[in-house]
Scaffold this motif. Sequence first.
Motif, PDB file in Angstrom:
ATOM      1  N   PRO A 208    -109.411 -13.739 -45.521  1.00 26.53           N
ATOM      2  CA  PRO A 208    -110.683 -13.112 -45.105  1.00 26.53           C
ATOM      3  C   PRO A 208    -111.176 -12.194 -45.965  1.00 26.53           C
ATOM      4  O   PRO A 208    -112.396 -12.011 -46.262  1.00 26.53           O
ATOM      5  CB  PRO A 208    -110.585 -12.367 -43.404  1.00 26.53           C
ATOM      6  CG  PRO A 208    -109.326 -13.199 -43.014  1.00 26.53           C
ATOM      7  CD  PRO A 208    -108.553 -13.405 -44.221  1.00 26.53           C
ATOM      8  N   SER A 245    -111.138 -10.023 -38.701  1.00 24.07           N
ATOM      9  CA  SER A 245    -110.169 -11.363 -39.217  1.00 24.07           C
ATOM     10  C   SER A 245    -108.984 -10.670 -40.157  1.00 24.07           C
ATOM     11  O   SER A 245    -108.041 -11.261 -40.287  1.00 24.07           O
ATOM     12  CB  SER A 245    -111.090 -12.141 -39.799  1.00 24.07           C
ATOM     13  OG  SER A 245    -111.910 -12.880 -38.789  1.00 24.07           O
ATOM     14  N   SER A 282    -106.702 -18.396 -41.996  1.00 25.22           N
ATOM     15  CA  SER A 282    -107.641 -17.757 -41.108  1.00 25.22           C
ATOM     16  C   SER A 282    -108.316 -18.470 -39.994  1.00 25.22           C
ATOM     17  O   SER A 282    -109.248 -17.795 -39.280  1.00 25.22           O
ATOM     18  CB  SER A 282    -108.363 -16.504 -41.792  1.00 25.22           C
ATOM     19  OG  SER A 282    -109.311 -17.088 -42.604  1.00 25.22           O
ATOM     20  N   TYR A 285    -108.221 -17.767 -35.601  1.00 17.17           N
ATOM     21  CA  TYR A 285    -108.433 -16.318 -34.953  1.00 17.17           C
ATOM     22  C   TYR A 285    -109.435 -16.334 -33.761  1.00 17.17           C
ATOM     23  O   TYR A 285    -109.150 -16.026 -32.831  1.00 17.17           O
ATOM     24  CB  TYR A 285    -108.793 -15.163 -35.915  1.00 17.17           C
ATOM     25  CG  TYR A 285    -107.738 -15.348 -36.934  1.00 17.17           C
ATOM     26  CD1 TYR A 285    -106.345 -15.450 -36.919  1.00 17.17           C
ATOM     27  CD2 TYR A 285    -108.113 -14.839 -38.077  1.00 17.17           C
ATOM     28  CE1 TYR A 285    -105.502 -15.296 -37.914  1.00 17.17           C
ATOM     29  CE2 TYR A 285    -107.195 -14.526 -39.402  1.00 17.17           C
ATOM     30  CZ  TYR A 285    -105.979 -14.989 -39.062  1.00 17.17           C
ATOM     31  OH  TYR A 285    -105.159 -14.704 -40.088  1.00 17.17           O
ATOM     32  N   TRP A 286    -110.777 -16.740 -34.063  1.00 15.03           N
ATOM     33  CA  TRP A 286    -111.673 -16.669 -33.026  1.00 15.03           C
ATOM     34  C   TRP A 286    -112.359 -18.010 -32.954  1.00 15.03           C
ATOM     35  O   TRP A 286    -113.578 -18.181 -33.407  1.00 15.03           O
ATOM     36  CB  TRP A 286    -112.755 -15.730 -33.611  1.00 15.03           C
ATOM     37  CG  TRP A 286    -112.253 -14.472 -34.231  1.00 15.03           C
ATOM     38  CD1 TRP A 286    -112.408 -14.027 -35.767  1.00 15.03           C
ATOM     39  CD2 TRP A 286    -111.308 -13.419 -33.725  1.00 15.03           C
ATOM     40  NE1 TRP A 286    -111.744 -12.755 -35.931  1.00 15.03           N
ATOM     41  CE2 TRP A 286    -111.075 -12.726 -34.818  1.00 15.03           C
ATOM     42  CE3 TRP A 286    -110.708 -13.208 -32.594  1.00 15.03           C
ATOM     43  CZ2 TRP A 286    -110.159 -11.641 -34.449  1.00 15.03           C
ATOM     44  CZ3 TRP A 286    -110.000 -12.249 -32.219  1.00 15.03           C
ATOM     45  CH2 TRP A 286    -109.592 -11.346 -33.327  1.00 15.03           C
ATOM     46  N   GLY A 453    -112.508 -16.654 -40.235  1.00 13.84           N
ATOM     47  CA  GLY A 453    -111.775 -16.792 -38.843  1.00 13.84           C
ATOM     48  C   GLY A 453    -112.428 -17.087 -37.869  1.00 13.84           C
ATOM     49  O   GLY A 453    -111.877 -17.221 -36.605  1.00 13.84           O
TER      50      GLY A 453
END
Length: 494
Positions: A208, A245, A282, A285-286, A453
């Motif tokens: 990130p 992130s 990454s 993550y979200w 992310g």
Amino acid sequence: MSVSEFKDEPFKDRAEYQRTLFHLYPAPEFATGEVMTAALYRAIGYRASESDVTAWGKDFKGRLESEAIPYSGKITPSTWKRIISVGLASPRQPGQQRQLLPSITPLVPEACLYSNTARQQGNPWNPGNLVLSMLECGSQGSHEKVCWDSLFRALSTGDNQDPWARFVSECFKNCVHPDDKLPGWEQKPFVPIMPGIRWAEWRISGSPSEALVRALPGVLSLKPKLTRRQWISLFEALLRISCASHVAWICKANLELWEFLVNCFEEPPSQHWDGKQLFKSSDTYWPYGERIDPLIHSITRDYITGRLGVNLVLHHVSETLGMENIDLKSPTGIKNLGQAIYDGREKLDLRMVRDVHDEALERNPRLLECTHGITSNVKYFFRYTLGQRQSVAEDELNYDQGYWVKKTGPQRNASWVVSGGPVALMAMVSSCCNTHRASRTVEDFCRFLNQFGVTTRASDLAWNGLGNSMRRLGLVIDSPDAEGGMILIDPFTA
């Protein structure tokens, strides 16, 4: 320290662990987007601590309320008070403690001398130093100073800047008390957060922080095209997702390092192991449209599990094998540590390491529940950095448009889900378009978001709300020749 001492102080990091890529420094706490932006102003251009800001802010607020400000400008103190309390005010959040400091949006550098610290008392952390570490990590020791210089110039206010920003900046300068010893706005030198990291060996890609460094020039270039308020909002949205992130990236890396070291008790590191295996992509993550709380809990639990385990292994190896100068700042050093663990496996006790590790976590159950200590701080960092700012005033509910997480309804117990606000999406679309001269498609945009992310696919846009949001904002146009059937439209290109 020995293993027995680790049992007494399990959360005290060893020196070899500190200021490495795995060390979460500065340790995150509460921070909103405005707190993060204001802290960056202070980190880059003011020689002052966060505790200085709380002291200056309390004094400024007292003088403002009594209209005792020694104002030397062309407007009256009462007019200046109204500008601060209305024109530059940030909304008060539900449940927020009594305001000890003025709540001022970080429009210009001078405003950040009085407002937007992580806490209103004590010595709060400075999220600006987190951005500094990201520039260092994202540039991998090659051009972080260039990024630092560009940021300072962009955050400064000059003669060719937005008229409202120049006016506000001048007003702040005119209301300084003769006895105040406030620092001037001048660029501070770039001082590495992680000295000694051998970046040439790491060659990490896809982080990130790297995505932030690549996106910065495009976002900074938008400043002349927008008002200061608009540009700060776009810049803040980029900071929020990048910093969150980056912290998640470090949290996951701690767990990967712990699992690597444990594995070395049974087999040596692979000949082709080069350290990149510790830093996963990454893009997990979200997930767009998903509830944020389970994601945050998973990341923070991984962090505390990995951090405790790594420090415990360092204690055990140092005490049992007599290893000195353990190196976690290069992949070669970590690989050598793994090989030393395998070579000394007859002397080392993996079962004891696991038992002590599990016992430390069992003695502190609230850490795994994210309700105490560092995991609670990290949880609130994610929640308030990414989340849409709430307000006690109904007419200010839409104040924050650069969010990355929003509530699904007005109810107090409504879920928070990953969903980009209008300003956040415009910032990302513009940044994506600036990365290439050719037209960008929604497939390209999904890959671009993944670098920060935020996980989504072009096929998911219809159900997770992202496609509808982009259509409403005019950020896409249908094209049968494009991947995903849509082409991106840069909102800031005429």
